[in-house]
Write a protein that holds these residues in place. Structure first.
Motif, PDB file in Angstrom:
ATOM      1  N   LEU A 116      31.582 -28.217  35.975  1.00 52.74           N
ATOM      2  CA  LEU A 116      30.737 -28.959  35.047  1.00 52.74           C
ATOM      3  C   LEU A 116      29.664 -28.003  34.543  1.00 52.74           C
ATOM      4  CD1 LEU A 116      29.876 -31.600  33.641  1.00 52.74           C
ATOM      5  CD2 LEU A 116      28.416 -32.060  35.634  1.00 52.74           C
ATOM      6  N   VAL A 117      29.561 -27.906  33.215  1.00 54.57           N
ATOM      7  CA  VAL A 117      28.608 -27.008  32.562  1.00 54.57           C
ATOM      8  C   VAL A 117      27.693 -27.840  31.663  1.00 54.57           C
ATOM      9  CG1 VAL A 117      28.384 -25.140  30.864  1.00 54.57           C
ATOM     10  CG2 VAL A 117      30.201 -25.055  32.588  1.00 54.57           C
ATOM     11  N   GLN A 118      26.402 -27.575  31.724  1.00 53.42           N
ATOM     12  CA  GLN A 118      25.453 -28.179  30.788  1.00 53.42           C
ATOM     13  C   GLN A 118      25.327 -27.218  29.615  1.00 53.42           C
ATOM     14  OE1 GLN A 118      21.478 -28.915  32.241  1.00 53.42           O
ATOM     15  NE2 GLN A 118      21.194 -30.527  30.726  1.00 53.42           N
ATOM     16  N   ALA A 119      25.634 -27.720  28.418  1.00 53.51           N
ATOM     17  CA  ALA A 119      25.647 -26.870  27.227  1.00 53.51           C
ATOM     18  C   ALA A 119      24.238 -26.575  26.733  1.00 53.51           C
ATOM     19  CB  ALA A 119      26.449 -27.538  26.119  1.00 53.51           C
ATOM     20  N   ASN A 120      24.056 -25.364  26.234  1.00 49.76           N
ATOM     21  CA  ASN A 120      22.836 -24.993  25.520  1.00 49.76           C
ATOM     22  C   ASN A 120      22.986 -25.489  24.085  1.00 49.76           C
ATOM     23  OD1 ASN A 120      21.675 -23.524  27.690  1.00 49.76           O
ATOM     24  ND2 ASN A 120      23.031 -21.811  27.247  1.00 49.76           N
ATOM     25  N   PRO A 121      21.899 -25.554  23.321  1.00 52.91           N
ATOM     26  CA  PRO A 121      22.035 -25.945  21.914  1.00 52.91           C
ATOM     27  C   PRO A 121      23.040 -25.037  21.198  1.00 52.91           C
ATOM     28  CG  PRO A 121      19.732 -25.938  22.553  1.00 52.91           C
ATOM     29  CD  PRO A 121      20.505 -25.323  23.700  1.00 52.91           C
ATOM     30  N   ALA A 122      23.801 -25.635  20.303  1.00 54.71           N
ATOM     31  CA  ALA A 122      24.865 -24.912  19.600  1.00 54.71           C
ATOM     32  C   ALA A 122      24.312 -23.884  18.627  1.00 54.71           C
ATOM     33  CB  ALA A 122      25.748 -25.897  18.840  1.00 54.71           C
ATOM     34  N   ASP A 123      25.095 -22.826  18.438  1.00 52.92           N
ATOM     35  CA  ASP A 123      24.862 -21.870  17.360  1.00 52.92           C
ATOM     36  C   ASP A 123      25.761 -22.300  16.216  1.00 52.92           C
ATOM     37  OD1 ASP A 123      23.025 -20.224  18.682  1.00 52.92           O
ATOM     38  OD2 ASP A 123      24.623 -19.025  19.590  1.00 52.92           O
ATOM     39  N   GLY A 124      25.196 -22.434  15.038  1.00 52.56           N
ATOM     40  CA  GLY A 124      25.972 -22.854  13.880  1.00 52.56           C
ATOM     41  C   GLY A 124      26.159 -24.360  13.846  1.00 52.56           C
ATOM     42  N   GLU A 125      26.626 -24.839  12.713  1.00 53.93           N
ATOM     43  CA  GLU A 125      26.877 -26.266  12.520  1.00 53.93           C
ATOM     44  C   GLU A 125      28.373 -26.515  12.570  1.00 53.93           C
ATOM     45  OE1 GLU A 125      24.671 -28.835  12.099  1.00 53.93           O
ATOM     46  OE2 GLU A 125      23.080 -27.389  12.514  1.00 53.93           O
ATOM     47  N   GLY A 126      28.768 -27.560  13.286  1.00 57.09           N
ATOM     48  CA  GLY A 126      30.180 -27.891  13.346  1.00 57.09           C
ATOM     49  C   GLY A 126      30.517 -28.677  14.595  1.00 57.09           C
ATOM     50  N   ALA A 127      31.732 -28.501  15.076  1.00 58.47           N
ATOM     51  CA  ALA A 127      32.236 -29.282  16.201  1.00 58.47           C
ATOM     52  C   ALA A 127      31.391 -29.141  17.461  1.00 58.47           C
ATOM     53  CB  ALA A 127      33.681 -28.899  16.497  1.00 58.47           C
ATOM     54  N   MET A 128      30.766 -28.004  17.670  1.00 58.62           N
ATOM     55  CA  MET A 128      29.988 -27.783  18.892  1.00 58.62           C
ATOM     56  C   MET A 128      28.552 -28.291  18.789  1.00 58.62           C
ATOM     57  SD  MET A 128      32.089 -26.608  21.013  1.00 58.62           S
ATOM     58  CE  MET A 128      33.691 -25.839  21.068  1.00 58.62           C
ATOM     59  N   THR A 129      28.124 -28.679  17.600  1.00 59.44           N
ATOM     60  CA  THR A 129      26.775 -29.210  17.419  1.00 59.44           C
ATOM     61  C   THR A 129      26.618 -30.491  18.234  1.00 59.44           C
ATOM     62  OG1 THR A 129      26.705 -28.316  15.184  1.00 59.44           O
ATOM     63  CG2 THR A 129      25.083 -30.006  15.726  1.00 59.44           C
ATOM     64  N   GLY A 130      25.611 -30.527  19.067  1.00 54.22           N
ATOM     65  CA  GLY A 130      25.320 -31.715  19.853  1.00 54.22           C
ATOM     66  C   GLY A 130      26.070 -31.818  21.172  1.00 54.22           C
ATOM     67  N   VAL A 131      26.944 -30.856  21.489  1.00 53.04           N
ATOM     68  CA  VAL A 131      27.656 -30.899  22.763  1.00 53.04           C
ATOM     69  C   VAL A 131      26.621 -30.777  23.891  1.00 53.04           C
ATOM     70  CG1 VAL A 131      29.231 -29.630  24.289  1.00 53.04           C
ATOM     71  CG2 VAL A 131      29.871 -30.061  21.912  1.00 53.04           C
ATOM     72  N   THR A 132      26.728 -31.697  24.867  1.00 50.17           N
ATOM     73  CA  THR A 132      25.794 -31.719  25.988  1.00 50.17           C
ATOM     74  C   THR A 132      26.403 -31.176  27.277  1.00 50.17           C
ATOM     75  OG1 THR A 132      26.434 -34.026  26.354  1.00 50.17           O
ATOM     76  CG2 THR A 132      24.381 -33.631  25.113  1.00 50.17           C
ATOM     77  N   TRP A 169      31.557 -33.132  25.653  1.00 50.52           N
ATOM     78  CA  TRP A 169      30.831 -34.399  25.661  1.00 50.52           C
ATOM     79  C   TRP A 169      29.552 -34.273  24.838  1.00 50.52           C
ATOM     80  CZ3 TRP A 169      32.662 -38.485  28.789  1.00 50.52           C
ATOM     81  CH2 TRP A 169      33.760 -38.154  29.605  1.00 50.52           C
ATOM     82  N   LYS A 170      29.163 -35.387  24.233  1.00 52.17           N
ATOM     83  CA  LYS A 170      27.898 -35.465  23.499  1.00 52.17           C
ATOM     84  C   LYS A 170      27.153 -36.713  23.955  1.00 52.17           C
ATOM     85  CE  LYS A 170      29.455 -33.088  19.320  1.00 52.17           C
ATOM     86  NZ  LYS A 170      29.592 -33.150  17.847  1.00 52.17           N
ATOM     87  N   ALA A 171      25.817 -36.668  23.837  1.00 51.23           N
ATOM     88  CA  ALA A 171      25.015 -37.843  24.193  1.00 51.23           C
ATOM     89  C   ALA A 171      25.420 -39.003  23.293  1.00 51.23           C
ATOM     90  CB  ALA A 171      23.522 -37.537  24.037  1.00 51.23           C
ATOM     91  N   GLY A 172      25.564 -40.155  23.904  1.00 56.04           N
ATOM     92  CA  GLY A 172      26.061 -41.258  23.114  1.00 56.04           C
ATOM     93  C   GLY A 172      25.308 -42.493  23.295  1.00 56.04           C
TER      94      GLY A 172
END
Length: 172
Positions: A116-132, A169-172
C-alpha cells in the motif's frame, strides 16, 4: 517465470475484473482507508533489477535497484509505465505520481510483497491527478535472485520478471 504472456496474461487480466469484490480478502495492512474510490485497475508486467552489493549488514546481498513495467488495462492495452527509483507510476497521458510506502503484506512464496502506497500530488494533469493511494496486489515473481551473491560477484546485476495488479484510488 520465464515468459509472461499468452494464456497466463489473459487469465490474470480477467482476474482484474474481480478485484473490487476481492477487496474483502486483501490483508488489513494493505487495505485502502475508507473514503477512497477505485478509479483505475492495471496489470503491471515487467522486470525488477537487483545488484549484488554490500547490504545494510555490510555483507554482500542482492539489493533492489528498481522496477520497469508496462501498465495494461483489462483489455490488454498499454496505458502507462511503472519505473524507478523513485517509484513512479506514469499514465500514457503524461501525468505521474510517486509515493510513500505505508505497508506491505506477504505475497506468497517466490513473490514480492503486496503493498500500500500513499501517493504524492501528481505531476501533470490527467489520469494520475488526484490519486491518493496505490495498491499492489496479486504479485507473481520479482523476488531477488536465488543465485549466490558474494564478494566475488559484487557489482553483478540480475533482472527478474514479475507481474502485479496496481489499483489506483482517489478520495471519494
Amino acid at each position: 517465470m520465464q515468459n509472461i504472456n499468452g494464456k497466463m496474461t489473459l487469465v490474470l487480466t480477467s482476474a482484474l475484473l474481480l478485484i473490487p469484490a476481492a477487496q474483502a480478502v486483501v490483508p488489513e495492512s494493505v487495505q485502502v482507508p475508507a473514503g477512497n474510490q477505485l478509479v483505475m485497475e492495471t496489470l503491471g508486467i515487467g522486470e525488477i533489477t537487483y545488484e549484488c552489493k554490500a547490504a545494510d549488514t555490510g555483507k554482500p546481498a542482492w539489493v533492489f535497484m528498481g522496477p520497469d513495467a508496462m501498465l495494461k488495462d483489462s483489455a490488454g492495452n498499454e496505458i502507462g509505465r511503472y519505473f524507478g527509483p523513485p517509484a513512479t507510476w506514469q499514465s500514457a497521458d503524461g501525468s505521474s505520481v510517486t509515493g510513500k510506502q505505508l505497508a506491505v503484506a506477504p505475497g506468497g512464496d517466490g513473490n514480492i510483497p503486496l503493498q500500500l502506497v500513499q501517493a504524492n500530488p501528481a505531476d501533470g494533469e490527467g489520469a494520475m491527478t488526484g490519486v491518493t493511494y496505490i495498491q499492489r496486489l496479486n504479485t507473481q515473481g520479482g523476488v531477488a535472485p536465488a543465485m549466490d551473491c558474494s564478494e566475488g560477484n559484487q557489482g553483478d546485476r540480475q533482472v527478474v520478471q514479475y507481474q502485479a495488479d496496481y489499483l489506483f484510488w482517489k478520495a471519494g
